[in-house]
Design a protein around this motif. Sequence first.
Motif, PDB file in Angstrom:
ATOM      1  N   VAL A 172      -3.227   3.410   1.935  1.00 26.21           N
ATOM      2  CA  VAL A 172      -2.727   4.144   0.772  1.00 26.21           C
ATOM      3  C   VAL A 172      -2.899   5.649   0.975  1.00 26.21           C
ATOM      4  O   VAL A 172      -1.952   6.433   0.823  1.00 26.21           O
ATOM      5  N   GLY A 173      -4.121   6.055   1.323  1.00 22.48           N
ATOM      6  CA  GLY A 173      -4.435   7.480   1.389  1.00 22.48           C
ATOM      7  C   GLY A 173      -3.586   8.244   2.384  1.00 22.48           C
ATOM      8  O   GLY A 173      -3.183   9.387   2.123  1.00 22.48           O
ATOM      9  N   GLU A 207      -7.385   8.999  -6.874  1.00 26.82           N
ATOM     10  CA  GLU A 207      -8.693   8.344  -6.782  1.00 26.82           C
ATOM     11  C   GLU A 207      -8.597   6.969  -6.119  1.00 26.82           C
ATOM     12  O   GLU A 207      -8.027   6.034  -6.671  1.00 26.82           O
ATOM     13  N   ASN A 208      -9.179   6.879  -4.911  1.00 28.49           N
ATOM     14  CA  ASN A 208      -9.212   5.605  -4.175  1.00 28.49           C
ATOM     15  C   ASN A 208     -10.608   5.011  -4.081  1.00 28.49           C
ATOM     16  O   ASN A 208     -10.748   3.852  -3.737  1.00 28.49           O
ATOM     17  N   THR A 250       2.196   1.766  -3.397  1.00 29.56           N
ATOM     18  CA  THR A 250       1.142   2.219  -4.320  1.00 29.56           C
ATOM     19  C   THR A 250       1.004   3.740  -4.245  1.00 29.56           C
ATOM     20  O   THR A 250       0.902   4.431  -5.268  1.00 29.56           O
ATOM     21  N   ALA A 251       0.988   4.252  -3.009  1.00 34.60           N
ATOM     22  CA  ALA A 251       0.872   5.700  -2.817  1.00 34.60           C
ATOM     23  C   ALA A 251       2.065   6.415  -3.447  1.00 34.60           C
ATOM     24  O   ALA A 251       1.918   7.406  -4.178  1.00 34.60           O
ATOM     25  N   CYS A 264      -6.366   4.815  -8.681  1.00 36.49           N
ATOM     26  CA  CYS A 264      -5.743   3.738  -7.909  1.00 36.49           C
ATOM     27  C   CYS A 264      -6.769   2.690  -7.519  1.00 36.49           C
ATOM     28  O   CYS A 264      -6.513   1.488  -7.574  1.00 36.49           O
ATOM     29  N   GLY A 265      -7.948   3.129  -7.096  1.00 34.14           N
ATOM     30  CA  GLY A 265      -8.972   2.182  -6.639  1.00 34.14           C
ATOM     31  C   GLY A 265     -10.341   2.819  -6.663  1.00 34.14           C
ATOM     32  O   GLY A 265     -10.477   4.050  -6.756  1.00 34.14           O
ATOM     33  N   PRO A 269       0.816  -1.230   0.000  1.00 32.34           N
ATOM     34  CA  PRO A 269       0.000   0.000   0.000  1.00 32.34           C
ATOM     35  C   PRO A 269       0.845   1.274   0.000  1.00 32.34           C
ATOM     36  O   PRO A 269       0.542   2.236  -0.725  1.00 32.34           O
ATOM     37  N   VAL A 323      -7.102  13.420  -1.632  1.00 34.84           N
ATOM     38  CA  VAL A 323      -7.151  11.953  -1.601  1.00 34.84           C
ATOM     39  C   VAL A 323      -8.247  11.506  -0.637  1.00 34.84           C
ATOM     40  O   VAL A 323      -8.424  12.091   0.434  1.00 34.84           O
TER      41      VAL A 323
END
Length: 339
Positions: free
Chosen positions: A160-161, A222-223, A134-135, A245-246, A131, A153
């Motif tokens: 991630v955020g 974008e999560n 990913t960020a 991203c999710g 995670p 975010v």
Amino acid sequence: MAIQTNTRIVLAARPQGRPKPSDFRIETVDIVEPGEGELLLQILYLSLDPYMRGRMNAARSYAKPVEVDSVMEGGTVARVIKSRHTGFAQGDIVLSHSGWQGFALSDGVGLRKLDPATAPVTTALGVLGMPGFTAYAGLLTIGKPKPGETVVVAAASGAVGSAVGQIARIKGARAVGIAGGAEKCAFVRRELGFDAVVDHRDDDFAAQLKAACPDGIDIYFENVGGPVWDAVFPLLNDFARVPVCGLIAQYNVVAEAGVDRLPALMQQVLHRSLTIRGFIQREFADQRPAFYRDMAGWIASGRVRYREDIVDGLEIAPQAFMGLLEGRNFGKLIVRVAA
Ligand code: NAP
């Protein structure tokens, strides 16, 4: 007495919409002894992640689905308890992808040794793991934050955020978080140091977001998708970047025919010169050494903080996972499988 049985959680049925307890099944099976070149791992920690919802579907995706009656997949931290592999010794702690179970055989491929003296081993599943990476890769490679820009975010208290907003601030940008509920919002603002935070559950969420972004939005990481995206979209500036991203708000939604909003979206992509770019973190695998170096340094200097939500016992994993999809976790969700 030697341990002889393995408890594991398999996919019992493919969910329609929200997963339910009957979509999972707990089984007990015999442990198989490692052969030549193999290891027996005892799972200590299991990471629960939103992507697992996608693996429960049969539909074609970026990764193969979990088959019905197979062990749910997942990242794990494990201890080597028997080794017939020259690269690993009994007692080594490794990052593996062993899934929702107590024990697993491995041929050593894809394992990464962890040093518990360097960082708590759970961080290999969160801020110093997939995670966090990913960020890092999504924000820096696609978002390309510049000093003074506004980065927004959602799921901002999550694995991630939380890293996205803190890295944005390290790069000199202004970080605006979106989170669910007063407790998470207070954490994002006070503990993580975001410049502003907005609660997506508030009735006037869209107006609050606009007020929190007086100069518009330059990067939206974008999560979640869904109604949060609807509130963000009108605020995007010319040349805004959107690393996609999710879309966790959509993972349980069964698609229905509706109003076609694609033409309006494409018009704005053109008129505002937007960059909307999806990614899966492994695309940026060559950046991992830089990530480990940078993130370890930021944690050591206190510039990146993280929160873990650790729950006890493998059998609780389905319930905890269902909660993740509804925002009941608070921080990186991890199951302690063994002490
Ligand atoms: P997380 O933030 O630790 O946990 C998920 C959070 O999503 C929940 O706590 C909740 O936070 C929020 N959420 C859930 N349902 C929502 C809804 N309907 N509307 C708005 N928010 C909702 O999870 P994570 O591991 O960091 O993952 C965040 C996103 O990144 C996910 O979409 C995941 O699929 C994605 N991801 C992508 C990659 C990639 O390679 N592309 C890799 C890792 C993760 P609130 O209560 O604050 O709303």
